[in-house]
Design a protein around this motif. Structure first.
Motif, PDB file in Angstrom:
ATOM      1  N   TYR A 223     -73.990 -80.885  48.847  1.00  9.28           N
ATOM      2  CA  TYR A 223     -74.906 -79.839  48.412  1.00  9.28           C
ATOM      3  C   TYR A 223     -75.197 -78.862  49.543  1.00  9.28           C
ATOM      4  O   TYR A 223     -75.200 -77.643  49.346  1.00  9.28           O
ATOM      5  CB  TYR A 223     -76.206 -80.462  47.901  1.00  9.28           C
ATOM      6  CG  TYR A 223     -77.197 -79.446  47.380  1.00  9.28           C
ATOM      7  CD1 TYR A 223     -76.941 -78.753  46.209  1.00  9.28           C
ATOM      8  CD2 TYR A 223     -78.374 -79.182  48.070  1.00  9.28           C
ATOM      9  CE1 TYR A 223     -77.831 -77.817  45.734  1.00  9.28           C
ATOM     10  CE2 TYR A 223     -79.272 -78.244  47.591  1.00  9.28           C
ATOM     11  CZ  TYR A 223     -78.997 -77.567  46.430  1.00  9.28           C
ATOM     12  OH  TYR A 223     -79.869 -76.639  45.969  1.00  9.28           O
TER      13      TYR A 223
ATOM     14  N   ALA B 169     -72.263 -78.485  42.818  1.00  6.89           N
ATOM     15  CA  ALA B 169     -73.233 -77.570  43.433  1.00  6.89           C
ATOM     16  C   ALA B 169     -72.857 -76.113  43.207  1.00  6.89           C
ATOM     17  O   ALA B 169     -73.715 -75.231  43.224  1.00  6.89           O
ATOM     18  CB  ALA B 169     -73.338 -77.856  44.930  1.00  6.89           C
TER      19      ALA B 169
ATOM     20  N   VAL C  58     -76.827 -75.213  38.531  1.00 11.34           N
ATOM     21  CA  VAL C  58     -77.501 -75.522  39.786  1.00 11.34           C
ATOM     22  C   VAL C  58     -78.141 -74.254  40.345  1.00 11.34           C
ATOM     23  O   VAL C  58     -79.302 -74.252  40.784  1.00 11.34           O
ATOM     24  CB  VAL C  58     -76.525 -76.142  40.804  1.00 11.34           C
ATOM     25  CG1 VAL C  58     -77.216 -76.384  42.134  1.00 11.34           C
ATOM     26  CG2 VAL C  58     -75.958 -77.439  40.271  1.00 11.34           C
TER      27      VAL C  58
ATOM     28  N   ILE D 193     -77.367 -82.990  40.524  1.00 14.81           N
ATOM     29  CA  ILE D 193     -76.139 -83.383  41.221  1.00 14.81           C
ATOM     30  C   ILE D 193     -75.827 -84.854  40.952  1.00 14.81           C
ATOM     31  O   ILE D 193     -74.743 -85.183  40.479  1.00 14.81           O
ATOM     32  CB  ILE D 193     -76.259 -83.147  42.747  1.00 14.81           C
ATOM     33  CG1 ILE D 193     -76.830 -81.760  43.035  1.00 14.81           C
ATOM     34  CG2 ILE D 193     -74.913 -83.365  43.410  1.00 14.81           C
ATOM     35  CD1 ILE D 193     -75.853 -80.679  43.152  1.00 14.81           C
TER      36      ILE D 193
END
Lengths: 323, 297
Positions: B119, B182, B187, B205
């Motif tokens: 991430y 990500a 997201v 995630i």
């Protein structure tokens, strides 16, 4: 040449890994319980004798100093002296390397000659049904039989019954190449079983992944023959994961045929390392593990360079946030 | 536009978990279902042996030494005259329990590190990957022996080695999957709407890389059993008078000429256990990480 732009960063990364690994190894070896003095002099030795021994091997210096001395002399090719045999570690390794190398060459040759064709075969014929289940089961069995079980069974069968090949009395390839092959073939085959099965699985997956791409469909539409499509369109694009796996297996074989060498009583690098660990032979453990990791790091560097040459997109991608 | 919007009913966590379990159970193909049943039978047998003494006592000397399999001792007796059946049941328990605990630790460590690395990217990712590379550079059995020599042979050594051997690969693969997640729009939408980072990591995630974690966890379990076996075989793992599959096989090799049955039973059980786990792993991978499988060739 985008590859050249990306290479320095990758080299630096490898260097960082090697420095970290060397610190890890040094710390691990120095925190081994049971002192070298007990092993060499016996537990009833005098403090004077212990001090003299520590001085002889530079073990009276501070830990960071010892680490620096070790790394600097290792860079010059001097790995210190074995406390057990009193011979330079380099000589000890050199006399054992041919055996480990011989085993590795046999195992990798079998892997490339059997594993890759097997993977291509199952990958191009995997349309579900009974044959695909059978193929899955066979390659799964190959990766599920531990080396120590297979090695023990083979040793038993070949030493109990006269099956043509003998176990033990290993001849080093350095002294007599032709005589060494029959003595190394059994441990070589045991090492190869796992490698063949895992390579076949990876190859099958990679081939399946490429087969569904549009360019293969286009080749079929152009009327190209199946063999030509597999050689030119499929294998080339499937080669990167196969190459990575074979390189990883090679690196592990060169540094870590520990169990097979122990069971077959092959005096190679792996079994030597286990013995050295039992005897607290600091210089041998440190350098042996370091060499194994160096081989691995160099190997993965080579694979990355080759991968960049095979598929230029990879090196471009690695320059970004992902590097 | 101030009219109230009816809240969309959301599944509770318990409902979602139940649904996930049901889906996992129904999506295993026949081969994997057989494998799962075999593994469950092994677990059941070892638990029964511990609770109600199925097969007898693993430490009691009951017969002559190295007796061949018979009605009284279905798998024969070992070098001290103990029946192999209870020893084998205890060994299965030790091996499976050690491996499951170790892989659970690996899964937590690798998921956390991998998700954060994937991430955040950049320097965080670089650092985590380099540390992983360092561990990955050791041949696994050498790393295991080194750990066992430092910690001292025993179950803790086996546990620690398994974790160190399995963490790097799983971290890397979770990071790659997390990276892909990500980059997706939902997201970005969550970030823009001010969702806190921990919540994004867990709810957006983690949920989407759970498949990767399940598949890699299954494979890690088979590696764990291999490592425990190899380590105990070399004398650095589980110690006598305990019992584990690797230890039993090591004992078996000592008396292989006189009493080959001592190596056959634990060897076969070990191979079957690893095989079942790998078959389940393959099946999970085919279902959770689906690929296009239709080809013109």
């Amino acid at each position: 040449m985008r590859l050249l732009l990306w290479l320095p960063g990758r080299l630096l990364g490898a260097l960082v890994v090697l420095v970290g690994v060397s610190i890890l190894i040094f710390a691990a070896v120095r925190s081994l319980p049971g002192g070298y003095a007990d092993v060499i002099l016996g537990s009833l030795s005098s403090p004077e004798a212990r001090a003299a021994l520590a001085e002889q091997y530079g073990l009276d210096k501070s830990i960071p100093e010892q680490y620096l001395l070790w790394v600097l002399s290792a860079l010059r090719g001097d790995f210190g002296t074995s406390m057990v045999s009193q011979l330079p570690v380099t000589d000890e390794f050199a006399s054992r390397l041919p055996l480990t190398l011989g085993l590795g060459v046999i195992a990798i040759a079998l892997t490339v000659l059997i594993g890759i064709p097997l993977g291509v075969y199952t990958g191009t014929r995997s349309t579900g049904g009974r044959s695909s289940v059978l193929g899955r089961l066979v390659s799964s069995i190959g990766i599920s039989v531990p080396e120590f079980v297979l090695a023990s069974v083979i040793v038993f069968l070949f030493s109990r019954f006269a099956l043509g090949l003998r176990v033990g009395n290993v001849v080093s390839p350095a002294t007599d190449l032709a005589a060494s092959i029959p003595t190394l073939i059994l441990p070589g085959v045991v090492l190869a079983v796992f490698c063949i099965a895992s390579t076949a699985r990876t190859t099958r997956d990679a081939v399946l992944g490429v087969l569904v791409e549009p360019h293969v469909g286009a080749a079929v539409a152009r009327g190209e023959s199946k063999g030509f499509i597999i050689r030119h369109h499929v294998l080339r694009n499937a080669s990167i994961p196969i190459l990575t796996l074979v390189a990883t297996l090679t690196a592990y074989l060169l540094g870590g045929a520990v169990i097979v060498e122990t069971v077959f009583d092959v005096p190679g690098l792996g079994s030597y390392l286990v013995q050295a660990l039992g005897r607290r032979d600091y210089a041998v453990i440190q350098s042996g593990v370091l060499l194994a990791t160096v081989v691995f790091v160099v190997m993965s560097l080579l694979v990355d360079v080759l991968t960049g040459l095979i598929d230029p997109r990879v090196s471009v991608a690695k320059k970004g946030r992902w590097a | 536009m101030t009219g109230t919007v009816a809240p969309i009913p959301r599944a509770t966590a318990a409902q979602a978990a139940r649904r996930g379990l049901r889906r996992a159970a129904t999506t295993l193909d026949p081969l994997a279902t057989v494998a799962a049943c075999v593994l469950l039978a092994m677990f059941a047998a070892t638990i029964l042996a511990r609770l109600v003494g199925l097969g007898g006592s693993p430490t009691e000397i009951v017969g002559t030494r190295l007796a061949a399999p018979s009605l009284a001792f279905p798998l024969g007796t070992d070098s001290l005259g103990r029946s192999l059946v209870p020893r084998l049941l205890e060994g299965i328990g030790t091996t499976l329990l050690l491996s499951v605990i170790a892989v659970a630790i690996t899964a937590v460590l690798a998921s956390t590190a991998g998700i954060v690395a994937g991430y955040r990217g950049g320097r965080v990712n670089g650092t985590i990957m380099r540390v992983g590379d360092m561990l990955y550079a050791f041949p696994s059995i050498i790393l295991a022996i080194l750990v066992a020599a430092v910690v001292g042979p025993g179950q803790v050594a086996a546990l620690a080695s398994i974790v160190l051997v399995t963490v790097p690969l799983m971290t890397r693969l979770v990071a790659v999957s997390s990276r892909a997640v990500a980059d997706r729009d939902f997201v970005a939408a969550a970030v823009i709407s001010g969702v806190s980072t921990p919540r994004i990591l867990v709810r957006h995630i983690l949920r989407n890389v759970a498949g990767t974690i399940a598949v890699q966890g299954t494979y890690a379990l088979s590696i764990a059993i291999l490592v425990e076996g190899g380590l105990s075989f070399l004398g650095y793992g589980v110690q006598l008078p305990g019992s584990s599959l690797g230890l039993l096989i090591k004992e078996g090799t000592t008396y292989m000429v006189k009493a080959p049955w001592l190596i056959v039973a634990p060897g076969v059980v070990l191979v079957i256990a690893i095989l079942c786990i790998n078959v389940i792993g393959d099946s999970l991978r085919d279902r959770l990480e689906p690929r296009e499988t239709r080809s013109l060739v």
